[in-house]
Design a protein around this motif. Structure first.
Motif: not given
Length: 266
Positions: A250-261
């Motif tokens: 999560r970035k600032d409370g919003r879920s993002i795709d872990p595969l981007t990191l």
């Protein structure tokens, strides 16, 4: 002078056809009554005996048939026990294979077990042979398990046809060590109806990582962890159809795709 009572008799006469004479017996009335009583009593005793013995005789007649049925049932039970042992052996083998790959042998089984849970095609995911974990707080960039795994479901945003899914599911064997993707502080642990047993880690830059469906948690809120440090063991707790790890970033409370990191093993 009193006259004694006159004795009374019963005369029994037997006459054979063609015989010129008949044979006659004279029996005292008291003796006759006694004989009749004995005869009647004997007849009644025989009738009662027949009524009591009859069911016993009929039951005894059924014993050989019952014994044959018991032998047949015992033979059938022995066959059933053999089949049950064979099925147990197959089930144990199936569970071992399932545990080795960390999920259902056939991916569609998970979809059948929970029809409302869409399953993405399996994507192989492996970690590198050597990892350079750092110390101190850091952004999530490491694969959360050291063993090989399969991504059985990816990120699904809100508003699509499929049910939203805020992270990725990594199929691994039960009790696989789950490691921190980056360094940070344990923001929370507990057990949830959806995530099961979980660990939430807070990283710098507004990032948080969630690790769900664990079988055991080995950290506590407030603990500081480095990247690669063990947080718990994978499991099948919460809303889960097979052993796996739910990994969320999560970035600032919003879920993002872990595969981007996380680029390890890809």
């Amino acid at each position: 002078m009193s006259i004694p009572p006159r004795e009374r008799y019963v005369h029994l006469m037997v006459h054979h056809d063609g015989a010129p004479e008949s044979r006659t017996w004279r029996v005292r009335l008291g003796v006759y009554r006694l004989l009749v009583g004995l005869v009647v009593g004997a007849v009644l005793a025989i009738i009662v005996a027949l009524l009591l013995i009859g069911p016993i005789v009929r039951a005894a007649g059924r014993v050989p048939g019952l014994e044959r049925r018991i032998r047949n049932l015992e033979a059938e039970n022995a066959k059933i026990a053999e089949l049950a042992a064979a099925l147990d052996s197959v089930q144990i083998g199936y569970e071992r294979v399932r545990g080795m790959i960390g999920g259902d042998v056939v991916p569609d089984l998970a979809q059948i077990a929970g029809g409302d849970l869409p399953v993405a095609p399996p994507i192989s995911a492996r970690a590198g042979e050597a990892r350079a974990y750092g110390t101190g707080p850091s952004m999530p960039s490491h694969w959360p398990v050291a063993d090989a795994g399969f991504i059985t479901r990816g990120l699904v945003d809100d508003g699509g046809r499929d049910e939203p899914h805020p992270g990725i599911d990594i199929a691994v064997a039960m009790s696989t060590p789950v490691r921190a993707s980056g360094g940070g502080v344990i923001a929370g642990t507990g057990e949830d109806a959806e995530y099961g047993k979980f660990v939430l880690v807070e990283h710098p830059g507004g990032y948080r990582t969630m690790y769900g469906h664990l079988s055991r948690v080995v950290v506590a809120p407030g603990d500081r962890v480095n990247s690669g440090e063990v947080l718990g063991l994978s499991g099948n707790s919460g809303r889960s159809t097979a052993p796996h790890l739910h990994f969320e970033v999560r970035k600032d409370g919003r879920s993002i795709d872990p595969l981007t990191l996380v680029k390890e093993g890809r």
